[in-house]
Design an enzyme around this catalytic site. Structure first.
Site, PDB file in Angstrom:
ATOM      1  CG  ASN A 197      -2.229  -0.697   0.947  1.00 41.99           C
ATOM      2  OD1 ASN A 197      -2.675  -0.757  -0.194  1.00 41.99           O
ATOM      3  ND2 ASN A 197      -2.838  -1.241   1.977  1.00 41.99           N
ATOM      4  CD  GLU A 233      -2.895  -7.156   5.758  1.00 40.17           C
ATOM      5  OE1 GLU A 233      -3.897  -6.457   6.011  1.00 40.17           O
ATOM      6  OE2 GLU A 233      -1.821  -7.080   6.375  1.00 40.17           O
TER       7      GLU A 233
END
Ligand SMILES: [Mg+2]
Length: 324
Positions: A197, A233
């Site tokens: 990210n 995640e």
């Protein structure tokens, strides 16, 4: 036209307003009865036929019809028992059942509704009336599937969400304990996802999670196997009636499939592509413990896979007395 337009199996949700031909299962031991129903529905429904109760149960588990038209009197398992078993199984409990029978008395009809049928049609019947009733129940099924898909689907990835996972793990645990079958759980985490990210941005991170979800789904072959986004995640897979060796095999196949997708991850220490670590825990056919133990110990295995270097699978049998 797609017959399975949603990511979630067994749900009858139209895609982009396209009509789907509903899938009806006709169950009757007499060929002549099947023929009458076949003629009534073949023009605008997909039809599957079963000539015994046992076969009807197999088809429901494997093909998830949208509605079952079920005979009562059959030589092997009678219709009431078939209906009871469908309603007791979380994988088939949402499939509506209509009895079609020559029984006409009130007690039989009441019993049919008691065991979970949505309707009861007596022979001889008017084709028009049967079609109208079936269509009403198909419409209701569509509406409840739509609601379920809103409640149970993770909007980012299209797989099931945490709420579904919690409910299903509880019911599968109960079923595995009752039937004395094994139950396996996979906990899966994208390696170095925070760095992903930071490096590529959150929109790319969302895309990455969708790709990982797809790579997992590609390796879950059986209708009873489910994947959910557990949070962030992290994904979880429930594999009913699956022993440790088979669950480890599935976990390795998923890990390899994510790797083979070759999603770039230049911020990873392991490889220039996205990888996942997987923890596996299996409840044996006969074993004490709780669903919570299974979840905690799959997480312990996931942690071991991370500690051992990531892009790896660690697996163990449930140990109820571990005092975790
Ligand atoms: Mg019969």
């Amino acid at each position: 036209m797609s017959e399975n337009p949603t990511a979630v199996s067994g749900l009858l949700v139209p895609d982009m307003g396209q009509p789907i031909r509903p899938k009806l299962l006709l169950v009757d031991d007499q060929a002549v009865n099947i023929q009458v129903l076949y003629q009534a529905f073949s023009a605008d429904h997909q039809l599957i036929v079963a000539r015994s109760g046992a076969r009807a149960l197999e088809i429901c588990a494997a093909q998830q019809p949208d509605l079952v038209l079920l005979d009562v009197v059959m030589p092997d398992i009678d219709g009431y028992e078939v209906c009871k078993r469908l309603k007791a199984d979380p994988a088939t409990c949402d499939i509506p059942v209509i009895f079609v029978t020559s029984h006409t008395d009130e007690a039989q009809e009441a019993h049919g509704l008691d065991v979970g049928a949505v309707d009861f049609i007596s022979k001889p019947f008017s084709t028009k009336i049967v079609r109208a009733r079936v269509n009403t129940h198909i419409t209701l099924k569509r509406q409840s599937d739509q609601l379920r898909s809103w409640v149970y689907v993770d909007r980012l990835t299209g797989v099931y969400n945490r709420r579904f996972f919690d409910d299903r793990l509880k019911s599968e645990w109960g079923r595995a304990a009752r039937n004395r079958t094994p139950l396996s759980l996979l906990m899966l985490d994208v390696d170095y996802f925070k760095r992903y990210n930071d490096h590529y941005g959150h929109q790319a991170g969302d895309m990455c999670l969708r790709c990982v979800a797809t790579a997992i789904q590609e390796k879950l072959q059986r209708p009873g196997d489910h994947v959910a986004r557990y949070g962030g995640e992290e994904f979880a897979c429930i594999l009913p009636d699956t022993d440790l060796a088979a669950a480890t095999h599935v976990a390795q196949a998923i890990r390899a499939n994510v790797f083979a997708a070759r999603m770039p991850h230049l911020a990873s220490d392991l490889a220039p592509v996205v990888t996942v670590s997987v923890g596996v825990c299996t409840k044996l056919a006969v074993q004490a413990g709780t669903a919570h133990d299974l979840l905690c110990q799959a997480d312990v295995q996931l942690f071991a896979a991370k500690r051992g270097g990531r892009n790896a699978v660690c697996a163990a049998v449930l140990t109820p007395s571990a005092g975790l």
